[in-house]
Design an enzyme around this catalytic site. Structure first.
Site, PDB file in Angstrom:
ATOM      1  N   ARG A   6      40.405  71.233 -38.112  1.00  0.00           N
ATOM      2  CA  ARG A   6      40.392  70.833 -36.762  1.00  0.00           C
ATOM      3  C   ARG A   6      41.641  70.046 -36.500  1.00  0.00           C
ATOM      4  NH1 ARG A   6      34.832  67.590 -36.209  1.00  0.00           N
ATOM      5  NH2 ARG A   6      35.773  65.398 -36.397  1.00  0.00           N
ATOM      6  N   TYR A 145      39.168  50.791 -41.427  1.00  0.00           N
ATOM      7  CA  TYR A 145      40.293  51.961 -41.445  1.00  0.00           C
ATOM      8  C   TYR A 145      41.824  51.278 -41.460  1.00  0.00           C
ATOM      9  CZ  TYR A 145      42.327  55.932 -38.733  1.00  0.00           C
ATOM     10  OH  TYR A 145      43.044  56.887 -38.318  1.00  0.00           O
ATOM     11  N   LYS A 149      44.445  52.627 -44.227  1.00  0.00           N
ATOM     12  CA  LYS A 149      45.752  53.174 -43.809  1.00  0.00           C
ATOM     13  C   LYS A 149      46.926  52.507 -44.181  1.00  0.00           C
ATOM     14  CE  LYS A 149      44.005  56.774 -41.531  1.00  0.00           C
ATOM     15  NZ  LYS A 149      44.419  58.147 -42.155  1.00  0.00           N
TER      16      LYS A 149
HETATM   17  P1  NAI Z   1      39.254  64.906 -36.956  1.00  0.00           P
HETATM   18  O1  NAI Z   1      38.262  63.946 -36.963  1.00  0.00           O
HETATM   19  O2  NAI Z   1      39.557  65.794 -35.698  1.00  0.00           O
HETATM   20  O3  NAI Z   1      39.374  65.873 -38.122  1.00  0.00           O
HETATM   21  C1  NAI Z   1      39.133  65.250 -39.445  1.00  0.00           C
HETATM   22  C2  NAI Z   1      39.075  66.301 -40.564  1.00  0.00           C
HETATM   23  O4  NAI Z   1      39.060  65.607 -41.552  1.00  0.00           O
HETATM   24  C3  NAI Z   1      38.257  67.391 -40.177  1.00  0.00           C
HETATM   25  O5  NAI Z   1      38.850  68.649 -40.809  1.00  0.00           O
HETATM   26  C4  NAI Z   1      37.175  67.153 -41.171  1.00  0.00           C
HETATM   27  O6  NAI Z   1      36.398  68.151 -41.838  1.00  0.00           O
HETATM   28  C5  NAI Z   1      37.774  66.553 -42.441  1.00  0.00           C
HETATM   29  N1  NAI Z   1      36.876  65.354 -43.313  1.00  0.00           N
HETATM   30  C6  NAI Z   1      36.551  64.336 -42.782  1.00  0.00           C
HETATM   31  N2  NAI Z   1      35.870  63.801 -43.951  1.00  0.00           N
HETATM   32  C7  NAI Z   1      35.867  64.603 -44.855  1.00  0.00           C
HETATM   33  C8  NAI Z   1      35.480  64.713 -46.090  1.00  0.00           C
HETATM   34  N3  NAI Z   1      34.557  63.695 -46.660  1.00  0.00           N
HETATM   35  N4  NAI Z   1      35.649  65.686 -46.855  1.00  0.00           N
HETATM   36  C9  NAI Z   1      36.492  66.635 -46.579  1.00  0.00           C
HETATM   37  N5  NAI Z   1      37.071  66.767 -45.376  1.00  0.00           N
HETATM   38  C10 NAI Z   1      36.492  65.726 -44.579  1.00  0.00           C
HETATM   39  O7  NAI Z   1      40.503  64.058 -37.090  1.00  0.00           O
HETATM   40  P2  NAI Z   1      42.006  63.999 -36.454  1.00  0.00           P
HETATM   41  O8  NAI Z   1      42.196  63.128 -35.331  1.00  0.00           O
HETATM   42  O9  NAI Z   1      42.527  65.183 -36.627  1.00  0.00           O
HETATM   43  O10 NAI Z   1      42.722  62.944 -37.661  1.00  0.00           O
HETATM   44  C11 NAI Z   1      43.168  63.640 -38.913  1.00  0.00           C
HETATM   45  C12 NAI Z   1      43.996  62.254 -39.350  1.00  0.00           C
HETATM   46  O11 NAI Z   1      44.711  61.635 -38.677  1.00  0.00           O
HETATM   47  C13 NAI Z   1      43.013  61.422 -40.067  1.00  0.00           C
HETATM   48  O12 NAI Z   1      43.695  60.817 -41.158  1.00  0.00           O
HETATM   49  C14 NAI Z   1      43.138  60.415 -38.864  1.00  0.00           C
HETATM   50  O13 NAI Z   1      42.804  59.058 -39.474  1.00  0.00           O
HETATM   51  C15 NAI Z   1      44.664  60.177 -38.773  1.00  0.00           C
HETATM   52  N6  NAI Z   1      44.915  59.799 -37.274  1.00  0.00           N
HETATM   53  C16 NAI Z   1      44.441  60.266 -36.124  1.00  0.00           C
HETATM   54  C17 NAI Z   1      44.725  59.641 -34.918  1.00  0.00           C
HETATM   55  C18 NAI Z   1      44.295  60.196 -33.516  1.00  0.00           C
HETATM   56  O14 NAI Z   1      44.517  59.672 -32.498  1.00  0.00           O
HETATM   57  N7  NAI Z   1      43.541  61.377 -33.586  1.00  0.00           N
HETATM   58  C19 NAI Z   1      45.707  58.474 -34.973  1.00  0.00           C
HETATM   59  C20 NAI Z   1      46.174  57.899 -36.293  1.00  0.00           C
HETATM   60  C21 NAI Z   1      45.776  58.733 -37.261  1.00  0.00           C
END
Ligand code: NAI
Length: 237
Positions: A6, A145, A149
């Site tokens: 996702r 976090y 990062k």
């Molecule tokens: P999200 O929460 O929508 O998706 C996270 C994904 O990581 C999911 O597919 C989930 O299944 C997977 N995941 C989490 N823990 C897991 C585990 N233990 N084993 C396997 N898969 C696991 O997050 P989003 O927003 O798409 O974020 C993606 C990346 O971007 C992350 O690293 C987040 O820290 C980073 N990020 C997001 C920001 C935002 O504003 N949404 C801002 C800055 C960084």
């Protein structure tokens, strides 16, 4: 690539598949990956789903090795999966600190180490670790976090120096405020306060991040290594 079910990860998977790569998408369970696989296949791309808890180092390393063995090569690694367990320093438990470091930082180390062997063998590799502006600026309530990062930045630069001579690049893409499930749970006032600090006056989309990663992992991005590419509408400058 991890966290493909996702949000930002799904957009990255679709983007890299559209560039002709076979994408192996990892998430904790196969549920969300089915939809992603169906969308990529319908668009003419190739996708394989892998369920793996990236917080389990042994399972993650084995999975990366098996993927490389099955395909005879591993060209790109995107460490995108991440979690938040926010809280103020005074009240943050050891468990919440350790969990976020394990899932957001240690997993990237384990996956990079496992991927380095097949990449060195192929004398080609593109590693992208998904960081955050929190790791560059700090963020109240995100001691764990931001530490994870920021750790990715030092780790990625070290990998870039170690593996550059083998044709392997390593970079961080640091998103700003992106509209996904991760940010959907934030209180409305947090979003209202964030918007005026973004010069482009909008939150980012998963596609904004996927575009940067698509470029870095393409032939055109081949002379960029050890960098932090910030994709945040100007928020962190
Ligand atoms: P999200 O929460 O929508 O998706 C996270 C994904 O990581 C999911 O597919 C989930 O299944 C997977 N995941 C989490 N823990 C897991 C585990 N233990 N084993 C396997 N898969 C696991 O997050 P989003 O927003 O798409 O974020 C993606 C990346 O971007 C992350 O690293 C987040 O820290 C980073 N990020 C997001 C920001 C935002 O504003 N949404 C801002 C800055 C960084």
């Amino acid at each position: 690539m991890t966290g493909a079910s996702r949000g930002i990860g799904r957009a990255i998977a679709e983007r890299i598949a559209s560039q002709g790569r076979i994408v192996v998408g990892v998430a904790r369970s196969l549920d969300g990956l089915k939809d992603v696989g169906a969308a990529i296949t319908a668009a003419g791309g190739r996708f394989e789903a892998q369920a793996c808890d990236i917080g389990d180092s042994t399972a993650l390393a084995q999975m990366v090795e098996q993927v490389a063995e099955k395909h005879g090569r591993l060209d790109i690694l995107v460490n995108n999966a991440g979690i938040t367990k926010d809280g103020l320093l005074m009240r943050m438990s050891d468990a919440d600190f350790d969990d976020v470091i394990r899932v957001n930082l240690k997993s990237a180390f384990v996956a990079c180490r496992a991927a380095s062997r097949p990449m060195m063998k192929g004398r080609f590799g593109r590693i992208v670790n998904v960081g955050s502006v929190s790791g560059l600026m700090g963020n109240a309530g995100q001691v764990n976090y931001a530490a994870a990062k920021a750790g990715l930045v030092g780790m990625t630069k070290s990998i870039a120096r170690e593996l550059g001579s083998k044709g392997i690049t390593a970079n961080v893409v640091a998103p700003g405020f992106i509209e996904t499930d991760m940010t959907a749970v934030l209180p409305p006032q947090v979003k209202e306060q964030a918007l005026p600090n973004i010069p482009l006056k909008r939150f980012g989309t998963p596609t904004d991040i996927a575009a940067a990663i698509g470029w870095l992992t393409s032939d055109e991005g081949g002379y960029v290594t050890g960098q932090v590419i910030v994709v945040d509408g100007g928020m962190a400058m």
